[in-house]
Design an enzyme around this catalytic site. Structure first.
Site, PDB file in Angstrom:
ATOM      1  N   ASP A 291       0.398  -0.997   0.044  1.00  0.00           N
ATOM      2  CA  ASP A 291      -0.722   0.029   0.333  1.00  0.00           C
ATOM      3  C   ASP A 291       0.813   1.638   0.250  1.00  0.00           C
ATOM      4  OD1 ASP A 291      -2.470   1.653   0.300  1.00  0.00           O
ATOM      5  OD2 ASP A 291      -2.673   1.632   2.370  1.00  0.00           O
TER       6      ASP A 291
ATOM      7  N   LYS B  26       0.554   3.626  -2.363  1.00  0.00           N
ATOM      8  CA  LYS B  26      -0.240   5.404  -2.796  1.00  0.00           C
ATOM      9  C   LYS B  26       0.788   6.114  -3.867  1.00  0.00           C
ATOM     10  CE  LYS B  26      -3.308   4.763   1.703  1.00  0.00           C
ATOM     11  NZ  LYS B  26      -2.744   4.448   2.058  1.00  0.00           N
ATOM     12  N   LEU B  27       0.667   5.708  -4.923  1.00  0.00           N
ATOM     13  CA  LEU B  27       1.497   5.658  -5.565  1.00  0.00           C
ATOM     14  C   LEU B  27       0.663   7.171  -6.265  1.00  0.00           C
ATOM     15  CD1 LEU B  27       3.528   2.597  -7.408  1.00  0.00           C
ATOM     16  CD2 LEU B  27       4.267   4.606  -5.464  1.00  0.00           C
TER      17      LEU B  27
ATOM     18  N   GLY C  66      -5.677  -2.517  11.334  1.00  0.00           N
ATOM     19  CA  GLY C  66      -4.738  -1.518  12.144  1.00  0.00           C
ATOM     20  C   GLY C  66      -4.086  -1.813  13.341  1.00  0.00           C
TER      21      GLY C  66
HETATM   22  O1  C5P Z   1      -4.610   1.466  12.264  1.00  0.00           O
HETATM   23  P1  C5P Z   1      -6.349   0.535  11.310  1.00  0.00           P
HETATM   24  O2  C5P Z   1      -6.739   0.437  11.216  1.00  0.00           O
HETATM   25  O3  C5P Z   1      -6.205   2.579  11.411  1.00  0.00           O
HETATM   26  O4  C5P Z   1      -4.852   1.079   9.558  1.00  0.00           O
HETATM   27  C1  C5P Z   1      -5.642   1.535   8.610  1.00  0.00           C
HETATM   28  C2  C5P Z   1      -4.651   0.976   7.155  1.00  0.00           C
HETATM   29  O5  C5P Z   1      -5.344   1.444   6.283  1.00  0.00           O
HETATM   30  C3  C5P Z   1      -3.598   1.854   7.274  1.00  0.00           C
HETATM   31  O6  C5P Z   1      -2.918   0.752   7.160  1.00  0.00           O
HETATM   32  C4  C5P Z   1      -3.553   3.600   6.663  1.00  0.00           C
HETATM   33  O7  C5P Z   1      -1.830   4.156   5.851  1.00  0.00           O
HETATM   34  C5  C5P Z   1      -4.519   2.575   5.671  1.00  0.00           C
HETATM   35  N1  C5P Z   1      -5.693   3.434   4.732  1.00  0.00           N
HETATM   36  C6  C5P Z   1      -6.335   4.027   5.770  1.00  0.00           C
HETATM   37  N2  C5P Z   1      -7.433   4.983   4.433  1.00  0.00           N
HETATM   38  C7  C5P Z   1      -7.270   5.036   2.995  1.00  0.00           C
HETATM   39  C8  C5P Z   1      -6.187   3.396   2.317  1.00  0.00           C
HETATM   40  C9  C5P Z   1      -5.339   3.094   3.431  1.00  0.00           C
HETATM   41  O8  C5P Z   1      -6.740   4.887   6.437  1.00  0.00           O
HETATM   42  N3  C5P Z   1      -8.264   5.321   2.180  1.00  0.00           N
END
Ligand code: C5P
Length: 229
Positions: free
Chosen positions: A60, A62-63, A207
């Site tokens: 992930d 996000k380029l 996460g």
């Molecule tokens: O810790 P948490 O459950 O909030 O983690 C969410 C994950 O999803 C993180 O790695 C974050 O970078 C990723 N993410 C996000 N929103 C997005 C894309 C990816 O929270 N739109």
């Protein structure tokens, strides 16, 4: 059920990441490597996470850059061997088309629509006056037309995106998953696992609710229970 669940390996070292993978393979089918781990450890982290037992590896990053730069990066990252890789849909149609072509069909590209940490006032402060939903739908359409294999969007927008796509084959990823009553951290637009799946998500990213829990396995059991309820 584990096929629908993705653990975000938001940790500092490859050793910690692999320990989480070994501990959690019964609960998660996909493991996500984000910017922190990738920047600290480099592309070999993809192989290490897979060797630790990850069924699917999601990179992930996000380029978001000019089309040529992103296409070159996607070629290099495809060689590292993830199953899924993100580009940011804000980079535009040409960037996404070139990125998709650069995968040569070897990995699945997902388009990030609007970050789940941003709400309407954050978007407006960056000069984007449309609502998060309107921006998400516009970018989702652009990504699908560019040939991407799926999208990342907030749980609040997932049902509208599913309706906009009009079919079920694409991957719809939602971060911002929180068990009822859990901490929001820096997420603004969140949902419970059940709400997200009902709305049409087929890959839920989680996460901190697991990584910072005193009993992570219990959190996973709660996730499974909620999903099967
Ligand atoms: O810790 P948490 O459950 O909030 O983690 C969410 C994950 O999803 C993180 O790695 C974050 O970078 C990723 N993410 C996000 N929103 C997005 C894309 C990816 O929270 N739109």
């Amino acid at each position: 059920m584990r096929k629908q669940l993705c653990l975000a390996l938001d940790v500092a070292t490859v050793e910690e990441a692999c320990a989480w993978v070994r501990r959690m393979t019964a609960h998660f089918g996909t493991f996500k490597i984000g910017l922190r781990l990738f920047c600290a450890q480099g592309p070999s982290v993809v192989d290490r996470v897979r060797e630790a037992g990850a069924e699917r590896v999601f990179l992930d990053l996000k380029l978001h850059d000019i089309p040529q730069t992103v296409a070159d990066a996607v070629s290099a990252l495809t060689a590292a061997g993830p199953d899924l890789l993100t580009v940011h849909t804000a980079g535009g149609a040409e960037m996404m088309r070139r990125a998709q072509a650069a995968t040569e069909g070897r990995i699945t590209l997902l388009g990030v629509t609007v970050l789940t940490s941003l709400d309407a006032s954050d978007l407006s402060s960056t000069g984007c006056e449309s609502s998060p939903l309107a921006v998400t739908l516009k970018r989702a359409r652009l990504a699908v037309d560019a040939g991407l294999g799926g999208l990342v969007c907030s749980p609040e927008e997932v049902s509208a995106v599913r309706a906009e796509l009009g079919e079920l084959s694409r991957i719809l990823v939602t971060p911002g998953i929180r068990l009822s009553g859990g901490e929001l951290d820096d997420q603004r637009r969140v949902a419970t696992p059940r709400e997200a799946v009902r709305a049409g998500a087929n890959l839920l990213v989680i996460g901190r609710p697991v990584l910072t829990a005193t009993r992570p396995e219990q959190v996973c059991e709660d996730l499974f229970a909620e999903l099967s309820a």
